[in-house]
Every structure is written in C-alpha cells, then in structure tokens.
Design a protein around this motif. Sequence first.
Motif, PDB file in Angstrom:
ATOM      1  N   ASP A  65       0.817  -1.213   0.000  1.00 11.90           N
ATOM      2  CA  ASP A  65       0.000   0.000   0.000  1.00 11.90           C
ATOM      3  C   ASP A  65       0.856   1.272   0.000  1.00 11.90           C
ATOM      4  O   ASP A  65       0.347   2.369   0.163  1.00 11.90           O
ATOM      5  N   ASP A  73      -0.775  -4.413 -12.072  1.00 16.32           N
ATOM      6  CA  ASP A  73      -0.569  -5.823 -11.737  1.00 16.32           C
ATOM      7  C   ASP A  73       0.812  -6.342 -12.124  1.00 16.32           C
ATOM      8  O   ASP A  73       1.259  -7.350 -11.591  1.00 16.32           O
ATOM      9  N   GLU A 116      -6.815  -0.903  -3.030  1.00 23.07           N
ATOM     10  CA  GLU A 116      -6.026  -1.850  -3.815  1.00 23.07           C
ATOM     11  C   GLU A 116      -5.947  -1.403  -5.274  1.00 23.07           C
ATOM     12  O   GLU A 116      -6.906  -0.872  -5.829  1.00 23.07           O
TER      13      GLU A 116
END
Length: 173
Positions: A84, A160, A135
Amino acid sequence: MNRTMTLRSDSQPWYRERWPWLLMAGPAIVIVAGIVTLWLAVVSNDGLVTDDYYKQGLAVNQRLQRDHKAGGLGLHADIMRSGDKVRLLLGADGQVNLPPAITLKLAHPTRSGLDQAVQMVAEGQGFYSGKLTGELAGRWLVSLEDPAGEWRLHGEWLADTGEPLRLDAKAAN
C-alpha cells in the motif's frame, strides 16, 4: 349418405388450454424484459456522462498548457509500488525547484468509485512517498501534479505487472 357431426363433450374453457398460454408467453416475456431494462437504466449510475461538459471542454486547453510546461521543464518521474506504499523519483533535465508535496492521482478507466488521490511527501533529492487508500489492480490512468497546478505528468499504468511506471513529459507531448 348420412353425415352427422358430433360435438366433443370434453371441451374446456380457454384458460385451461395450453396453446393460448404458450402464445401469450412471448409478448409477456418481452414486456417483463422491457420493465427490467427501464428499471436498470433509471437506477444505475452512468459515471461516464457529465453535466458540465462545457466547463470540462474549456479545461482541456488548461491541461494541455500544464503538459507543455512539464515538457519545457524536462520533467520525468518513476513510480514504484510496494503493497500500500507508493514511492516516486521526480527529476528534470535542468535546475527545477521541486515542491515539498505532490499529488498523485490514480483514476480507474471505468469505475470512478475506485479513484484515489495520494499526497506524496518529499523525502529529499527528488524522492517522494505516499500511502494508497485502496487496492490497485488492472489498468489505471495516472496523473502527477504540483500543488500550484503549473505542470502535470500523466500516463497509463498496468499495476498488476509490478513494473515501475515511467512518466516522461517529452514523450507525452
């Protein structure tokens, strides 16, 4: 020749027959589907349509000027993510006074509810850090702006992949 007609004694009322109901089923299904479609159109949020399209159109020139200003300064940034936490290294071709804080905007292309604005705080020598509020997965539109609104770097990021994102003002122009 004697022809006689006899009536069937096993006749039923129409509503007990199968064929009228089968013939009415098609139009009834279409009516129900139309009502469901109307309900979805009224209830769902159309996030891609805006009411102030004229103001947004006028703001395009301002955004282009900020992009050109970043290109004139020779700004470039590398954005990295770990969990995060987000870190970035901001640099320039010449001497530029870097601000003490920068805003990193992450916009999801189709789901505006996932958009984030991360306040990046300077750590020295062009390094900045901040914390994500949600996220990141998939494709994101990234914008890096100074607090005065004078310049902007932007690009697309596949979060990703784990690869850092390189924003370069000269490549964007």
